[in-house]
Design a protein around this motif. Sequence first.
Motif, PDB file in Angstrom:
ATOM      1  N   CYS A  17       2.857  -6.815  -1.297  1.00 44.18           N
ATOM      2  CA  CYS A  17       1.612  -6.057  -1.391  1.00 44.18           C
ATOM      3  C   CYS A  17       1.632  -4.922  -0.369  1.00 44.18           C
ATOM      4  N   GLU A  18       1.265  -3.729  -0.800  1.00 46.72           N
ATOM      5  CA  GLU A  18       1.242  -2.559   0.078  1.00 46.72           C
ATOM      6  C   GLU A  18       0.121  -2.636   1.116  1.00 46.72           C
ATOM      7  N   THR A  19      -0.933  -3.394   0.843  1.00 48.25           N
ATOM      8  CA  THR A  19      -2.087  -3.457   1.743  1.00 48.25           C
ATOM      9  C   THR A  19      -1.937  -4.549   2.789  1.00 48.25           C
ATOM     10  N   CYS A  20      -1.632  -5.772   2.339  1.00 44.92           N
ATOM     11  CA  CYS A  20      -1.621  -6.904   3.280  1.00 44.92           C
ATOM     12  C   CYS A  20      -0.218  -7.452   3.563  1.00 44.92           C
ATOM     13  N   ASN A  21       0.819  -6.884   2.955  1.00 42.21           N
ATOM     14  CA  ASN A  21       2.219  -7.301   3.145  1.00 42.21           C
ATOM     15  C   ASN A  21       2.490  -8.741   2.735  1.00 42.21           C
ATOM     16  N   THR A  23       3.899 -11.532   0.174  1.00 38.46           N
ATOM     17  CA  THR A  23       4.893 -11.615  -0.887  1.00 38.46           C
ATOM     18  C   THR A  23       4.303 -12.417  -2.044  1.00 38.46           C
ATOM     19  N   VAL A  24       4.364 -11.834  -3.258  1.00 39.09           N
ATOM     20  CA  VAL A  24       3.708 -12.424  -4.417  1.00 39.09           C
ATOM     21  C   VAL A  24       4.688 -12.466  -5.588  1.00 39.09           C
ATOM     22  N   LYS A  25       4.708 -13.595  -6.318  1.00 38.25           N
ATOM     23  CA  LYS A  25       5.504 -13.680  -7.543  1.00 38.25           C
ATOM     24  C   LYS A  25       4.895 -12.765  -8.594  1.00 38.25           C
ATOM     25  N   ARG A  26       5.715 -12.335  -9.546  1.00 39.55           N
ATOM     26  CA  ARG A  26       5.247 -11.416 -10.582  1.00 39.55           C
ATOM     27  C   ARG A  26       4.059 -11.986 -11.351  1.00 39.55           C
ATOM     28  N   ALA A  27       4.074 -13.277 -11.617  1.00 40.56           N
ATOM     29  CA  ALA A  27       3.000 -13.899 -12.398  1.00 40.56           C
ATOM     30  C   ALA A  27       1.662 -13.903 -11.660  1.00 40.56           C
ATOM     31  N   LYS A  28       1.692 -13.794 -10.342  1.00 42.56           N
ATOM     32  CA  LYS A  28       0.459 -13.876  -9.558  1.00 42.56           C
ATOM     33  C   LYS A  28      -0.005 -12.520  -9.030  1.00 42.56           C
ATOM     34  N   VAL A  29       0.664 -11.440  -9.421  1.00 44.24           N
ATOM     35  CA  VAL A  29       0.317 -10.116  -8.897  1.00 44.24           C
ATOM     36  C   VAL A  29      -1.080  -9.687  -9.341  1.00 44.24           C
ATOM     37  N   GLU A  30      -1.400  -9.914 -10.590  1.00 47.20           N
ATOM     38  CA  GLU A  30      -2.716  -9.476 -11.089  1.00 47.20           C
ATOM     39  C   GLU A  30      -3.855 -10.168 -10.331  1.00 47.20           C
ATOM     40  N   ALA A  31      -3.726 -11.467 -10.107  1.00 44.39           N
ATOM     41  CA  ALA A  31      -4.741 -12.193  -9.350  1.00 44.39           C
ATOM     42  C   ALA A  31      -4.817 -11.669  -7.914  1.00 44.39           C
ATOM     43  N   HIS A  32      -3.655 -11.285  -7.367  1.00 42.19           N
ATOM     44  CA  HIS A  32      -3.642 -10.751  -6.010  1.00 42.19           C
ATOM     45  C   HIS A  32      -4.344  -9.392  -5.965  1.00 42.19           C
ATOM     46  N   PHE A  33      -4.162  -8.563  -6.989  1.00 37.27           N
ATOM     47  CA  PHE A  33      -4.851  -7.267  -7.037  1.00 37.27           C
ATOM     48  C   PHE A  33      -6.371  -7.458  -7.007  1.00 37.27           C
ATOM     49  N   LYS A  35      -7.989  -9.957  -5.656  1.00 30.67           N
ATOM     50  CA  LYS A  35      -8.394 -10.501  -4.370  1.00 30.67           C
ATOM     51  C   LYS A  35      -8.259  -9.464  -3.240  1.00 30.67           C
ATOM     52  N   CYS A  36      -7.193  -8.660  -3.284  1.00 29.40           N
ATOM     53  CA  CYS A  36      -6.850  -7.796  -2.158  1.00 29.40           C
ATOM     54  C   CYS A  36      -7.297  -6.341  -2.334  1.00 29.40           C
ATOM     55  N   TRP A  37      -7.525  -5.894  -3.519  1.00 28.56           N
ATOM     56  CA  TRP A  37      -7.868  -4.506  -3.825  1.00 28.56           C
ATOM     57  C   TRP A  37      -6.756  -3.553  -3.360  1.00 28.56           C
ATOM     58  N   SER A  38      -5.537  -3.974  -3.564  1.00 33.05           N
ATOM     59  CA  SER A  38      -4.382  -3.190  -3.151  1.00 33.05           C
ATOM     60  C   SER A  38      -4.154  -2.005  -4.085  1.00 33.05           C
ATOM     61  N   THR A  39      -3.440  -1.013  -3.601  1.00 34.78           N
ATOM     62  CA  THR A  39      -3.127   0.155  -4.423  1.00 34.78           C
ATOM     63  C   THR A  39      -1.772   0.032  -5.088  1.00 34.78           C
ATOM     64  N   ASN A  47      13.262  -2.260  -4.117  1.00 33.18           N
ATOM     65  CA  ASN A  47      12.431  -1.422  -3.244  1.00 33.18           C
ATOM     66  C   ASN A  47      11.695  -0.302  -3.981  1.00 33.18           C
ATOM     67  N   ARG A  48      11.377  -0.495  -5.246  1.00 33.89           N
ATOM     68  CA  ARG A  48      10.572   0.483  -5.989  1.00 33.89           C
ATOM     69  C   ARG A  48       9.108   0.064  -5.917  1.00 33.89           C
ATOM     70  N   THR A  49       8.220   1.037  -5.805  1.00 32.86           N
ATOM     71  CA  THR A  49       6.791   0.763  -5.693  1.00 32.86           C
ATOM     72  C   THR A  49       6.122   0.960  -7.042  1.00 32.86           C
ATOM     73  N   PHE A  50       5.217   0.044  -7.371  1.00 29.68           N
ATOM     74  CA  PHE A  50       4.513   0.058  -8.656  1.00 29.68           C
ATOM     75  C   PHE A  50       3.009   0.003  -8.408  1.00 29.68           C
ATOM     76  N   ASP A  51       2.254   0.564  -9.358  1.00 30.87           N
ATOM     77  CA  ASP A  51       0.793   0.472  -9.260  1.00 30.87           C
ATOM     78  C   ASP A  51       0.318  -0.758 -10.035  1.00 30.87           C
ATOM     79  N   ALA A  52      -0.989  -0.892 -10.197  1.00 29.10           N
ATOM     80  CA  ALA A  52      -1.570  -2.082 -10.808  1.00 29.10           C
ATOM     81  C   ALA A  52      -1.193  -2.260 -12.269  1.00 29.10           C
ATOM     82  N   VAL A  53      -0.740  -1.209 -12.929  1.00 24.56           N
ATOM     83  CA  VAL A  53      -0.380  -1.301 -14.341  1.00 24.56           C
ATOM     84  C   VAL A  53       1.134  -1.332 -14.539  1.00 24.56           C
TER      85      VAL A  53
END
Length: 178
Positions: A17-21, A23-33, A35-39, A47-53
């Motif tokens: 996560c770019e906001t709270c650092n 580490t999240v599995k791919r299946a749990k990323v949406e739930a983390h977004f 909770k965290c309101w990350s960008t 090392n590629r960066t992705f947005d919420a979609v």
Amino acid sequence: QNHPPPSAVSPMVFFVCETCNETVKRAKVEAHFLKCWSTGVTCVDCNRTFDAVSYKAHATCISEKEKYEGVAKATKASPQDAWNALIADRSDAPAALAGHLAKLADYGNVPRNEKKFKNFVKNSLNLRNDALAASLFAHLLGKRDKTKEPPVPAAPVAPVAVPKRKREQDDDDDDDPG
């Protein structure tokens, strides 16, 4: 569809996560977004960066072998692969050896050492004729030597004249009586 072999693809993709650092599995990323309101999130492997979609399209990533050794090393053929290719190629084999080479081609672990090869042939092919085992190995060695490129002779190195250091020149001048 051409899918990469399972060994070449990392089975689990992890993101940071770019906001709270965290580490999240791919299946749990949406739930983390939620909770965290990350960008965005960054893939741990590439090392590629992705947005919420866009993270959803990143289902597979490079393998550890490709990551640490590079793609060229990951696809390089081993000496055993080259030896197995020689065994599988029966195009110029004498008729007496062609049948035995066909049986040997079914094995992936045929030794390249003569003594071990003869023992392997005796046990795996039930071939008790030592002369035939020796001729099989000699045939394979002959094919291997034909496929190898001749070594390029090294260019002769000309001796290089090393100039004397200043101190040595001064010492030489002191020795002269003059």
